[in-house]
Design a protein around this motif. Structure first.
Motif, PDB file in Angstrom:
ATOM      1  N   ASN A 225       0.810  -1.219   0.000  1.00  0.00           N
ATOM      2  CA  ASN A 225       0.000   0.000   0.000  1.00  0.00           C
ATOM      3  C   ASN A 225       0.845   1.271   0.000  1.00  0.00           C
ATOM      4  O   ASN A 225       0.370   2.328  -0.411  1.00  0.00           O
ATOM      5  N   PRO A 227       4.561   2.908  -1.234  1.00  0.00           N
ATOM      6  CA  PRO A 227       3.874   4.177  -1.553  1.00  0.00           C
ATOM      7  C   PRO A 227       2.635   4.007  -2.426  1.00  0.00           C
ATOM      8  O   PRO A 227       1.771   4.881  -2.459  1.00  0.00           O
ATOM      9  N   TYR A 228       2.570   2.872  -3.162  1.00  0.00           N
ATOM     10  CA  TYR A 228       1.400   2.663  -4.014  1.00  0.00           C
ATOM     11  C   TYR A 228       0.849   1.255  -3.835  1.00  0.00           C
ATOM     12  O   TYR A 228       1.592   0.296  -3.600  1.00  0.00           O
ATOM     13  N   ASN A 229      -0.441   1.158  -3.958  1.00  0.00           N
ATOM     14  CA  ASN A 229      -1.152  -0.112  -3.918  1.00  0.00           C
ATOM     15  C   ASN A 229      -1.096  -0.739  -5.318  1.00  0.00           C
ATOM     16  O   ASN A 229      -1.204  -0.013  -6.316  1.00  0.00           O
ATOM     17  N   GLU A 232      -3.326   0.327  -8.036  1.00  0.00           N
ATOM     18  CA  GLU A 232      -3.138   1.655  -8.619  1.00  0.00           C
ATOM     19  C   GLU A 232      -2.244   1.636  -9.851  1.00  0.00           C
ATOM     20  O   GLU A 232      -2.235   2.598 -10.615  1.00  0.00           O
ATOM     21  N   TYR A 233      -1.466   0.570 -10.027  1.00  0.00           N
ATOM     22  CA  TYR A 233      -0.583   0.549 -11.206  1.00  0.00           C
ATOM     23  C   TYR A 233      -0.744  -0.693 -12.073  1.00  0.00           C
ATOM     24  O   TYR A 233      -0.156  -0.771 -13.140  1.00  0.00           O
ATOM     25  N   GLN A 278      -8.114  -2.908  -3.158  1.00  0.00           N
ATOM     26  CA  GLN A 278      -8.679  -1.667  -3.693  1.00  0.00           C
ATOM     27  C   GLN A 278      -9.212  -0.785  -2.562  1.00  0.00           C
ATOM     28  O   GLN A 278      -9.024   0.435  -2.559  1.00  0.00           O
ATOM     29  N   ALA A 281      -6.394   0.924  -0.668  1.00  0.00           N
ATOM     30  CA  ALA A 281      -5.733   2.012  -1.393  1.00  0.00           C
ATOM     31  C   ALA A 281      -6.257   3.374  -0.919  1.00  0.00           C
ATOM     32  O   ALA A 281      -5.561   4.378  -1.014  1.00  0.00           O
ATOM     33  N   LYS A 284      -4.555   4.628   3.194  1.00  0.00           N
ATOM     34  CA  LYS A 284      -3.105   4.635   3.386  1.00  0.00           C
ATOM     35  C   LYS A 284      -2.734   5.230   4.739  1.00  0.00           C
ATOM     36  O   LYS A 284      -3.309   6.241   5.158  1.00  0.00           O
TER      37      LYS A 284
END
Length: 287
Positions: A225, A227-229, A232-233, A278, A281, A284
């Motif tokens: 999670n 820096p990014y879940n 998200e990418y 999801q 996300a 955070k």
């Protein structure tokens, strides 16, 4: 690997009392000895015990068990093993355990399946130093010294993450939710709703390798999670495809993440797991 200790390995003109020769002979002797036996620490709230390899191999409940489709070796294997339940005396089915491996893998395990004596049954396989197990892959160690294996795993819907190997300790702990509130979904959501079902699947299948919001004990994979879940990418169904077979999207020799086949993680459960990610996300929390 056994070293050749014959005296003719040294030139006849060499000085047998040379310090270098004595050191080399000592090192060769150490290499010729069987691998050192290991020890396993079992820490329960009411009891703690450290087991030596030799004690477990001689345990009165030790048996030879055959694992038809070993998760780690990808073939049938035969082990000397002890029913894990006998090493967990007095443990209640509602309890929670963590199996910690030498490489930082930390498997979160509900006690109830480990205590079952029928259907899917948990065994602690013990590597005999005199008869070591094969390497997991070229250049890698074996699954020893201790490995949690299952007979009839399909009867208990046992996931690959419930097969920790290279175990060094087994500890009774509070539940994941109690220890790591940063993993919890929105408390307003129903306890039996899809997001909380996904949270349960995350604990079973992902938390052994990954942290989320910095929460967890694993030290193998990245945080899911921060820096990014991954939701998200990974666009479309690529995240699901990646979970099904990581090597189909990213292929490299050092990859550790296993494939989660539909027989282990059915499509409906995969949907629930991705739904939890999801949801998180939007929740955070910086470690």
């Amino acid at each position: 690997m056994r070293a050749d200790l014959r005296y003719r390995a040294f030139p006849a003109t060499s000085n047998p009392g040379s310090p270098l020769k004595l050191i080399l002979a000592f090192v060769a002797l150490l290499l010729a000895l069987p691998a050192w036996a290991a020890q396993l620490t079992v820490e329960l709230d009411h009891a703690s015990k450290t087991w030596q390899t030799s004690d477990l191999l001689k345990h009165p409940d030790a048996q030879t068990v055959q694992i038809v489709d070993d998760v780690s070796y990808k073939r049938s294997m035969t082990y000397r093993a002890v029913p894990l339940a006998v090493l967990l005396p007095g443990l209640k089915p509602a309890s929670h355990l963590q199996a910690v491996a030498l490489d930082g893998f930390a498997a979160e395990l509900a006690a109830a399946p480990l205590l079952e004596k029928t259907g899917a049954r948990a065994w602690l396989a013990v590597e005999d130093p005199a008869h070591p197990w094969p390497a997991l892959a070229q250049g890698k160690p074996s699954a020893g010294p201790f490995y949690l294996v299952w007979t009839h795993p399909q009867a208990g819907h046992i996931s690959p993450e419930q097969w920790p190997f290279q175990i060094s300790s087994i500890k009774q702990l509070q539940t994941v939710a109690e220890r790591f509130p940063a993993l919890l979904p929105d408390p307003k959501l129903p306890a039996d709703g899809p997001v909380n079902q996904g949270f349960a699947l995350f604990q079973k299948n992902c938390l052994a390798c990954h942290r989320l919001n910095g929460a967890g004990d694993a030290q193998v994979g990245p945080d899911l999670n921060i820096p990014y879940n991954p939701t998200e990418y990974f666009s479309g169904d690529f995240l699901k495809r990646y979970i099904r077979d990581p090597q189909s999207l990213r292929r490299w020799p050092q990859a550790k993440m296993p494939a989660f086949a539909a027989s282990v993680l059915p499509d409906n459960e995969l949907d629930l797991l991705v739904g939890y990610l999801q949801h998180m996300a939007g929740r955070k929390q910086k470690p």
